[in-house]
Design a protein around this motif. Structure first.
Motif, PDB file in Angstrom:
ATOM      1  N   THR A 126      45.033  26.287  37.763  1.00 53.27           N
ATOM      2  CA  THR A 126      44.684  25.135  38.605  1.00 53.27           C
ATOM      3  C   THR A 126      45.923  24.557  39.273  1.00 53.27           C
ATOM      4  OG1 THR A 126      42.826  24.574  37.147  1.00 53.27           O
ATOM      5  CG2 THR A 126      43.622  22.848  38.606  1.00 53.27           C
ATOM      6  N   LYS A 127      46.972  24.381  38.517  1.00 50.90           N
ATOM      7  CA  LYS A 127      48.220  23.837  39.054  1.00 50.90           C
ATOM      8  C   LYS A 127      48.821  24.774  40.083  1.00 50.90           C
ATOM      9  CE  LYS A 127      52.759  22.097  37.619  1.00 50.90           C
ATOM     10  NZ  LYS A 127      53.660  21.847  36.448  1.00 50.90           N
ATOM     11  N   GLY A 131      47.680  22.578  42.921  1.00 54.09           N
ATOM     12  CA  GLY A 131      48.527  21.497  42.430  1.00 54.09           C
ATOM     13  C   GLY A 131      49.224  20.756  43.557  1.00 54.09           C
ATOM     14  N   THR A 132      49.946  19.740  43.181  1.00 48.51           N
ATOM     15  CA  THR A 132      50.659  18.919  44.160  1.00 48.51           C
ATOM     16  C   THR A 132      51.573  19.778  45.029  1.00 48.51           C
ATOM     17  OG1 THR A 132      50.655  17.071  42.595  1.00 48.51           O
ATOM     18  CG2 THR A 132      52.201  16.947  44.446  1.00 48.51           C
ATOM     19  N   GLY A 133      51.436  19.615  46.337  1.00 46.09           N
ATOM     20  CA  GLY A 133      52.262  20.374  47.274  1.00 46.09           C
ATOM     21  C   GLY A 133      51.771  21.772  47.554  1.00 46.09           C
ATOM     22  N   LYS A 134      50.647  22.153  46.957  1.00 42.77           N
ATOM     23  CA  LYS A 134      50.093  23.500  47.146  1.00 42.77           C
ATOM     24  C   LYS A 134      49.002  23.476  48.217  1.00 42.77           C
ATOM     25  CE  LYS A 134      52.354  25.463  43.701  1.00 42.77           C
ATOM     26  NZ  LYS A 134      53.311  26.575  43.885  1.00 42.77           N
ATOM     27  N   THR A 135      48.940  24.540  48.975  1.00 40.82           N
ATOM     28  CA  THR A 135      47.856  24.723  49.945  1.00 40.82           C
ATOM     29  C   THR A 135      46.892  25.745  49.374  1.00 40.82           C
ATOM     30  OG1 THR A 135      49.332  24.261  51.805  1.00 40.82           O
ATOM     31  CG2 THR A 135      47.259  25.401  52.289  1.00 40.82           C
TER      32      THR A 135
END
Length: 207
Positions: A126-127, A131-135
């Motif tokens: 999931t990360k 996750g944050t900053g992921k496309t």
């Protein structure tokens, strides 16, 4: 004076020796039979060795997850995992019929260790995907490549589109549990045991 036969002691010695040899032979034969009966079959030992080799390969590839779950095997077994069948039958006839018709969706229960590893992989995936900053990937090919970059080689059959959302379902190599995910809104990734009919993909159909 009456003479006693001189060969009496000799016969006694021979009889004693014969009984001792017979007893010795019986003991050895019994021990041999017991040993062969308790020996682990070759195919069982090979399966155990293969499973252990797979686990070691997994732990080398994912040392953080191995460290997190190293003590999980000693934990008490859970009462059951989501989707696992229950020993109690529904009292409602309609509910019982529904349960029978959907038994093919039953998932195997996960051991504490497998549950820990599966949950850790689900969180890691999931990360890595959203996750944050992921496309998040937008195509099946893009999702497959993203999973491979995270260390999960997925075949074409293990990545799919369902209900307009990208999805995947595969067994973590060496660790055993299935990980299934959908990149919807919100995304959902979870670990579970294999289905009753085999594999990690939810079977279609029923009766």
């Amino acid at each position: 004076m009456i003479r006693r036969p001189a060969h009496g002691p000799a016969i006694a010695v021979l009889l004693a020796g014969s009984l001792a040899l017979a007893a010795c032979g019986t003991t050895k034969a019994g021990a041999g039979a017991g040993a062969s009966g308790s020996a682990t079959p070759d195919y069982v030992r090979q399966a155990q060795a293969s499973a252990e080799a797979g686990k070691q390969a997994h732990d080398r590839k994912f040392p953080d997850i191995a460290a997190r779950c190293k003590d999980a095997a000693a934990a008490p077994s859970a009462s059951g995992s989501p989707g696992a069948s229950s020993a109690a039958e529904p009292l409602d006839p309609e509910a019982a019929k529904y349960a029978e018709n959907h038994a093919y969706k039953t998932q195997a229960r996960l051991s504490p260790e497998a549950g820990c590893r599966g949950g850790a992989h689900a969180a890691r995936i999931t990360k890595g995907l959203v996750g944050t900053g992921k496309t998040a990937p937008t195509t099946e090919d893009g999702l497959r490549k993203a999973l491979e970059a995270l260390g999960y080689p997925a075949t074409e059959d293990e990545v799919f589109t369902s209900g307009g959302a990208l999805g995947f379902a595969f067994s973590v190599p060496g660790a055993g549990p299935c990980v299934t995910g959908y990149l919807g809104t919100p995304p959902k990734v979870e670990a579970h045991g294999q289905y009753m009919e085999g594999g990690c993909m939810e079977p279609r159909g029923g009766h």
